[in-house]
Design a protein around this motif. Structure first.
Motif, PDB file in Angstrom:
ATOM      1  N   TRP A 174      40.322  42.008  36.923  1.00 35.87           N
ATOM      2  CA  TRP A 174      41.589  41.351  37.673  1.00 35.87           C
ATOM      3  C   TRP A 174      41.348  40.876  39.214  1.00 35.87           C
ATOM      4  CZ3 TRP A 174      43.066  43.731  42.495  1.00 35.87           C
ATOM      5  CH2 TRP A 174      42.112  44.816  42.866  1.00 35.87           C
ATOM      6  N   ARG A 175      40.293  41.333  39.907  1.00 36.06           N
ATOM      7  CA  ARG A 175      40.286  40.572  41.421  1.00 36.06           C
ATOM      8  C   ARG A 175      40.058  39.175  40.966  1.00 36.06           C
ATOM      9  NH1 ARG A 175      38.985  44.279  45.296  1.00 36.06           N
ATOM     10  NH2 ARG A 175      38.462  46.467  44.582  1.00 36.06           N
ATOM     11  N   LYS A 176      39.073  38.733  40.308  1.00 44.72           N
ATOM     12  CA  LYS A 176      38.919  37.225  40.116  1.00 44.72           C
ATOM     13  C   LYS A 176      40.106  36.447  39.543  1.00 44.72           C
ATOM     14  CE  LYS A 176      35.071  34.182  38.749  1.00 44.72           C
ATOM     15  NZ  LYS A 176      33.783  33.948  38.272  1.00 44.72           N
ATOM     16  N   THR A 223      47.161  35.640  31.202  1.00 45.33           N
ATOM     17  CA  THR A 223      46.625  35.880  29.867  1.00 45.33           C
ATOM     18  C   THR A 223      45.240  35.167  29.779  1.00 45.33           C
ATOM     19  OG1 THR A 223      48.632  36.479  28.660  1.00 45.33           O
ATOM     20  CG2 THR A 223      46.672  36.134  27.403  1.00 45.33           C
ATOM     21  N   GLU A 224      45.257  33.767  30.234  1.00 47.61           N
ATOM     22  CA  GLU A 224      44.034  33.242  30.046  1.00 47.61           C
ATOM     23  C   GLU A 224      42.960  33.770  31.102  1.00 47.61           C
ATOM     24  OE1 GLU A 224      45.120  28.645  28.741  1.00 47.61           O
ATOM     25  OE2 GLU A 224      46.268  29.255  30.517  1.00 47.61           O
ATOM     26  N   ARG A 225      43.473  34.192  32.312  1.00 45.73           N
ATOM     27  CA  ARG A 225      42.479  34.354  33.274  1.00 45.73           C
ATOM     28  C   ARG A 225      41.922  35.773  33.269  1.00 45.73           C
ATOM     29  NH1 ARG A 225      45.574  35.197  37.507  1.00 45.73           N
ATOM     30  NH2 ARG A 225      47.633  33.809  36.634  1.00 45.73           N
ATOM     31  N   ARG A 226      42.459  36.631  32.201  1.00 44.99           N
ATOM     32  CA  ARG A 226      42.291  38.161  32.062  1.00 44.99           C
ATOM     33  C   ARG A 226      40.734  38.377  31.824  1.00 44.99           C
ATOM     34  NH1 ARG A 226      45.991  39.947  28.066  1.00 44.99           N
ATOM     35  NH2 ARG A 226      47.459  39.972  29.924  1.00 44.99           N
ATOM     36  N   GLY A 256      44.647  33.042  40.272  1.00 46.38           N
ATOM     37  CA  GLY A 256      45.956  32.835  40.115  1.00 46.38           C
ATOM     38  C   GLY A 256      46.626  32.185  41.144  1.00 46.38           C
ATOM     39  N   LEU A 257      46.180  32.703  42.670  1.00 47.73           N
ATOM     40  CA  LEU A 257      46.739  32.243  43.780  1.00 47.73           C
ATOM     41  C   LEU A 257      46.089  30.981  44.048  1.00 47.73           C
ATOM     42  CD1 LEU A 257      46.408  35.501  45.853  1.00 47.73           C
ATOM     43  CD2 LEU A 257      48.630  34.356  45.165  1.00 47.73           C
ATOM     44  N   ARG A 258      44.855  30.714  43.877  1.00 50.81           N
ATOM     45  CA  ARG A 258      44.106  29.511  44.208  1.00 50.81           C
ATOM     46  C   ARG A 258      44.427  28.337  43.700  1.00 50.81           C
ATOM     47  NH1 ARG A 258      38.666  27.906  46.048  1.00 50.81           N
ATOM     48  NH2 ARG A 258      39.105  25.833  46.864  1.00 50.81           N
TER      49      ARG A 258
END
Length: 301
Positions: free
Chosen positions: A240-242, A233-236, A247-249
């Protein structure tokens, strides 16, 4: 051997780096838990001189959690400065740098109730192409620890060229494992991701080059539960790509190798323990005999 902590809130700082906010609430429970874990580690493995260490704290933590800064200071640790926000100083102009240095120092001193002498730039990103940022640091603080190098002569040459006079710079050793590959700093992600042999080799190289070995770590490296991870939610807002990339990094800092860090660090310290707070003996922490702090560097005995 010295241990210092870059005491910062990874989640807050990553959101700022990614443009998700200018600033916002810290993860105070996570910071408290991390501090208690680090303090307990020092009690077990620091030895008689290294029970207390240096915490380079961001000013925003002093603003939002003065009780935490007061607790760290009250437990006998040195409160030093890690800038106000966890920004890359070399991307900022000197007036901004000067303002943020003073803001952080004032907040940390008010919270800790003690003078703040030391400074370390976030990510070691301080402009070394010109002397102005270092001179701003020297005007406000009593020493700096933002200079990774594998050569004390390089540090002495920089100090002379920058006209820093007697200002002490306590370097972080950077060397190549068995003389090959990229330069690795003694601490952080390098310590937890690479095998134990790499750390032992860097410590041996540091001592051979006249450095006092000095390991730096962060609160999130003492936790493996993802407490500093940005949620989906914070990254939305990143798209989606970034959002997926970050999320992985985040695992690099918040999960991979974190479970084994304390054991690896304890083995590296050994029975001799740690050397303690950096401000107790700046000459020793610089990795050289006392005239090192005035720019004439010679190897430590």
């Amino acid at each position: 051997m010295y241990l210092s902590i870059d005491f910062e809130d990874f989640a807050h700082d990553l959101k700022r780096d990614l443009g998700l906010w200018e600033t916002g609430p810290l993860r105070l429970d996570a910071l408290w838990q991390s501090y208690l874990t680090i303090d307990a580690f020092l009690a077990r493995h620091g030895g008689p001189d290294g029970r207390r260490a240096t915490f380079f704290c961001t000013g925003v933590i002093a603003d939002q959690a003065p009780d935490l800064i007061a607790r760290i200071a009250g437990d006998g640790h040195e409160i030093a400065c890690h800038y106000h926000f966890h920004d890359e100083m070399d991307r900022q102009d000197v007036p901004t740098v000067t303002r943020m240095l003073a803001r952080a120092r004032d907040a940390l001193e008010a919270a800790s109730g003690q003078p703040v002498r030391g400074f370390r730039a976030p990510k070691f990103r301080i402009d070394r192409s010109a002397p102005d940022q270092y001179r701003a640091v020297a005007a406000i603080f009593g020493y700096d620890s933002s200079f990774p190098t594998g050569d004390l002569a390089e540090l002495a040459a920089f100090r002379r060229a920058a006209g820093l006079g007697d200002f002490p710079i306590l370097p972080i050793f950077a060397g190549r494992f068995r003389g090959k590959g990229p330069a690795l700093r003694l601490g952080g992600t390098y310590l937890k991701l690479f095998p134990q042999a790499v750390a032992h080799d860097l410590v041996a190289q540091a001592r051979g080059a006249g450095f006092a070995p000095h390991i730096y770590l962060h609160p999130y490296e003492f936790a493996a539960d993802g407490r500093y991870t940005l949620s989906a939610t914070e990254r939305r807002p990143l798209g989606w790509r970034k959002a997926a990339y970050w999320g992985l990094r985040q695992a690099q800092w918040n999960r991979i190798g974190n479970d084994g860090l304390s054991g690896k660090l304890a083995a590296l310290i050994g029975a001799g323990g740690l050397a303690g707070r950096l401000d107790r003996d700046l000459a020793a922490a610089s990795g050289a005999v006392p005239d090192a702090v005035s720019g004439t560097l010679s190897g430590a005995p």
